[in-house]
Design an enzyme around this catalytic site. Sequence first.
Site, PDB file in Angstrom:
ATOM      1  N   ASN A  36     -55.163  -7.504  -2.713  1.00  0.00           N
ATOM      2  CA  ASN A  36     -54.474  -8.283  -3.741  1.00  0.00           C
ATOM      3  C   ASN A  36     -53.668  -7.302  -4.588  1.00  0.00           C
ATOM      4  O   ASN A  36     -54.229  -6.594  -5.423  1.00  0.00           O
ATOM      5  CB  ASN A  36     -55.529  -9.015  -4.585  1.00  0.00           C
ATOM      6  CG  ASN A  36     -54.924  -9.745  -5.763  1.00  0.00           C
ATOM      7  OD1 ASN A  36     -53.706  -9.879  -5.874  1.00  0.00           O
ATOM      8  ND2 ASN A  36     -55.792 -10.229  -6.653  1.00  0.00           N
ATOM      9  N   TRP A  37     -52.366  -7.268  -4.332  1.00  0.00           N
ATOM     10  CA  TRP A  37     -51.520  -6.287  -5.038  1.00  0.00           C
ATOM     11  C   TRP A  37     -51.255  -6.697  -6.481  1.00  0.00           C
ATOM     12  O   TRP A  37     -50.723  -5.912  -7.256  1.00  0.00           O
ATOM     13  CB  TRP A  37     -50.188  -6.094  -4.295  1.00  0.00           C
ATOM     14  CG  TRP A  37     -50.306  -5.473  -2.936  1.00  0.00           C
ATOM     15  CD1 TRP A  37     -51.464  -5.157  -2.253  1.00  0.00           C
ATOM     16  CD2 TRP A  37     -49.221  -5.100  -2.062  1.00  0.00           C
ATOM     17  NE1 TRP A  37     -51.158  -4.616  -1.031  1.00  0.00           N
ATOM     18  CE2 TRP A  37     -49.789  -4.570  -0.883  1.00  0.00           C
ATOM     19  CE3 TRP A  37     -47.829  -5.173  -2.169  1.00  0.00           C
ATOM     20  CZ2 TRP A  37     -49.014  -4.109   0.184  1.00  0.00           C
ATOM     21  CZ3 TRP A  37     -47.056  -4.713  -1.111  1.00  0.00           C
ATOM     22  CH2 TRP A  37     -47.638  -4.176   0.054  1.00  0.00           C
ATOM     23  N   LYS A  38     -51.565  -7.938  -6.801  1.00  0.00           N
ATOM     24  CA  LYS A  38     -51.311  -8.450  -8.161  1.00  0.00           C
ATOM     25  C   LYS A  38     -49.836  -8.236  -8.520  1.00  0.00           C
ATOM     26  O   LYS A  38     -48.986  -8.335  -7.649  1.00  0.00           O
ATOM     27  CB  LYS A  38     -52.276  -7.799  -9.170  1.00  0.00           C
ATOM     28  CG  LYS A  38     -53.732  -7.905  -8.694  1.00  0.00           C
ATOM     29  CD  LYS A  38     -54.738  -7.557  -9.759  1.00  0.00           C
ATOM     30  CE  LYS A  38     -56.139  -7.707  -9.186  1.00  0.00           C
ATOM     31  NZ  LYS A  38     -57.195  -7.489 -10.162  1.00  0.00           N
ATOM     32  N   HIS A  81     -57.900 -17.177  -8.962  1.00  0.00           N
ATOM     33  CA  HIS A  81     -58.273 -15.822  -9.393  1.00  0.00           C
ATOM     34  C   HIS A  81     -58.540 -15.839 -10.901  1.00  0.00           C
ATOM     35  O   HIS A  81     -57.869 -16.559 -11.647  1.00  0.00           O
ATOM     36  CB  HIS A  81     -57.148 -14.838  -9.061  1.00  0.00           C
ATOM     37  CG  HIS A  81     -57.578 -13.409  -9.236  1.00  0.00           C
ATOM     38  ND1 HIS A  81     -57.631 -12.809 -10.483  1.00  0.00           N
ATOM     39  CD2 HIS A  81     -58.007 -12.492  -8.352  1.00  0.00           C
ATOM     40  CE1 HIS A  81     -58.070 -11.564 -10.328  1.00  0.00           C
ATOM     41  NE2 HIS A  81     -58.311 -11.344  -9.047  1.00  0.00           N
ATOM     42  N   GLU A 107     -57.752 -13.909 -13.169  1.00  0.00           N
ATOM     43  CA  GLU A 107     -56.577 -13.587 -14.000  1.00  0.00           C
ATOM     44  C   GLU A 107     -55.691 -14.813 -14.181  1.00  0.00           C
ATOM     45  O   GLU A 107     -55.063 -14.977 -15.216  1.00  0.00           O
ATOM     46  CB  GLU A 107     -55.825 -12.396 -13.384  1.00  0.00           C
ATOM     47  CG  GLU A 107     -56.619 -11.104 -13.606  1.00  0.00           C
ATOM     48  CD  GLU A 107     -56.409 -10.016 -12.571  1.00  0.00           C
ATOM     49  OE1 GLU A 107     -55.457 -10.097 -11.773  1.00  0.00           O
ATOM     50  OE2 GLU A 107     -57.237  -9.077 -12.549  1.00  0.00           O
ATOM     51  N   GLU A 150     -66.021 -12.901  -7.261  1.00  0.00           N
ATOM     52  CA  GLU A 150     -65.496 -11.799  -8.064  1.00  0.00           C
ATOM     53  C   GLU A 150     -66.027 -11.903  -9.487  1.00  0.00           C
ATOM     54  O   GLU A 150     -65.461 -12.642 -10.309  1.00  0.00           O
ATOM     55  CB  GLU A 150     -63.962 -11.859  -8.102  1.00  0.00           C
ATOM     56  CG  GLU A 150     -63.305 -11.727  -6.742  1.00  0.00           C
ATOM     57  CD  GLU A 150     -61.902 -11.133  -6.869  1.00  0.00           C
ATOM     58  OE1 GLU A 150     -61.655 -10.132  -6.176  1.00  0.00           O
ATOM     59  OE2 GLU A 150     -61.090 -11.628  -7.664  1.00  0.00           O
ATOM     60  N   GLY A 162     -61.495  -4.399 -11.863  1.00  0.00           N
ATOM     61  CA  GLY A 162     -60.733  -3.319 -12.494  1.00  0.00           C
ATOM     62  C   GLY A 162     -61.537  -2.447 -13.428  1.00  0.00           C
ATOM     63  O   GLY A 162     -60.966  -1.670 -14.191  1.00  0.00           O
ATOM     64  N   SER A 209     -63.804  -4.052  -8.067  1.00  0.00           N
ATOM     65  CA  SER A 209     -64.042  -2.609  -7.961  1.00  0.00           C
ATOM     66  C   SER A 209     -64.570  -2.165  -6.594  1.00  0.00           C
ATOM     67  O   SER A 209     -65.416  -1.272  -6.514  1.00  0.00           O
ATOM     68  CB  SER A 209     -64.960  -2.129  -9.085  1.00  0.00           C
ATOM     69  OG  SER A 209     -64.331  -2.333 -10.342  1.00  0.00           O
ATOM     70  N   GLY A 217     -58.444  -5.137  -5.157  1.00  0.00           N
ATOM     71  CA  GLY A 217     -57.298  -5.066  -6.060  1.00  0.00           C
ATOM     72  C   GLY A 217     -56.739  -3.650  -6.097  1.00  0.00           C
ATOM     73  O   GLY A 217     -55.991  -3.236  -5.207  1.00  0.00           O
ATOM     74  N   GLY A 218     -57.127  -2.882  -7.109  1.00  0.00           N
ATOM     75  CA  GLY A 218     -56.573  -1.541  -7.336  1.00  0.00           C
ATOM     76  C   GLY A 218     -56.507  -0.665  -6.089  1.00  0.00           C
ATOM     77  O   GLY A 218     -55.471  -0.044  -5.807  1.00  0.00           O
TER      78      GLY A 218
HETATM   79  P1  PGA Z   1     -60.150  -4.621  -8.388  1.00  0.00           P
HETATM   80  O1  PGA Z   1     -59.593  -6.133  -8.371  1.00  0.00           O
HETATM   81  O2  PGA Z   1     -60.452  -4.259  -6.959  1.00  0.00           O
HETATM   82  O3  PGA Z   1     -59.022  -3.821  -8.957  1.00  0.00           O
HETATM   83  O4  PGA Z   1     -61.372  -4.634  -9.233  1.00  0.00           O
HETATM   84  C1  PGA Z   1     -60.154  -7.105  -7.527  1.00  0.00           C
HETATM   85  C2  PGA Z   1     -59.465  -8.419  -7.709  1.00  0.00           C
HETATM   86  O5  PGA Z   1     -59.129  -8.782  -8.849  1.00  0.00           O
HETATM   87  O6  PGA Z   1     -59.226  -9.152  -6.722  1.00  0.00           O
END
Ligand code: PGA
Length: 247
Positions: A8-10, A95, A97, A165, A171, A209, A230-231
């Site tokens: 997930n590149w966001k 998600h 976010e 999640e 993050g 994470s 994500g990251g």
């Molecule tokens: P993260 O994000 O790996 O940076 O914790 C995961 C996500 O929000 O899908």
Amino acid sequence: MRKLIAGNWKMNGLKADGVALAKELVRRAAAGSPAPDLLLCPPATLLTLVADVVAGSNIRLGGQDCHTRQRGAHTGDISAAMLRDAGCSHVILGHSERRTDHHESDALIRAKVKAAREAGLVAILCVGETAQERDAGRCLDIVSRQIAGSLPEGLSAAELVIAYEPIWAIGTGRTPTPAEIAAVHAHLRVALEGRVAGAASVRLLYGGSVKPNNAWELLRIANVDGALVGGASLDAADFWAIAEAAA
Ligand code: PGA
């Protein structure tokens, strides 16, 4: 079950970065070490570019959100049909976010899951508790409520992926213990019974994470059928290391 590693590149990546990252992953995938199913979810502006890069490889493409309708007067929104047309097979929905930044409710997410299905996309439905909810012992209640509220009737296992999640793990570099994750995933498996045809084969991803140094341990937990990353998905070597841990 074959594992799925989704990136997930966001809201990250301009054209040059996105194309370079996708090319490097295609190169590694072609080099042939055993890989799980791989999915990239770039921002909408990069979808067609990344679609061209991954065409012919075993890497698939997903969106990060969609509207509840397939077309119409909805400025700034993107429909599931458009994602499909851009080359997507999947879309991330609900998600945390989006739930926070855009006040998305379970009812709205449910309508989006329906729209994804109508357009022929697999929905990756995200659920997870806040730190306060976990501390209050409400984690299983919260994910049950999210599943009950955001899953439409009549889905089959092939149309759905669930991503657990925990919001406090996204993050932050913190993750639940393997036993905590196993408990939630076992609970999710039961919660899907009777709601989704073939519930036992719905892939349940863990997200929050996931990094090269913890992927092996996380991906070996019972009922963890992959990861939503994500990251670490923004770095080809890190994402690849996670993919290899799944293989
Ligand atoms: P993260 O994000 O790996 O940076 O914790 C995961 C996500 O929000 O899908």
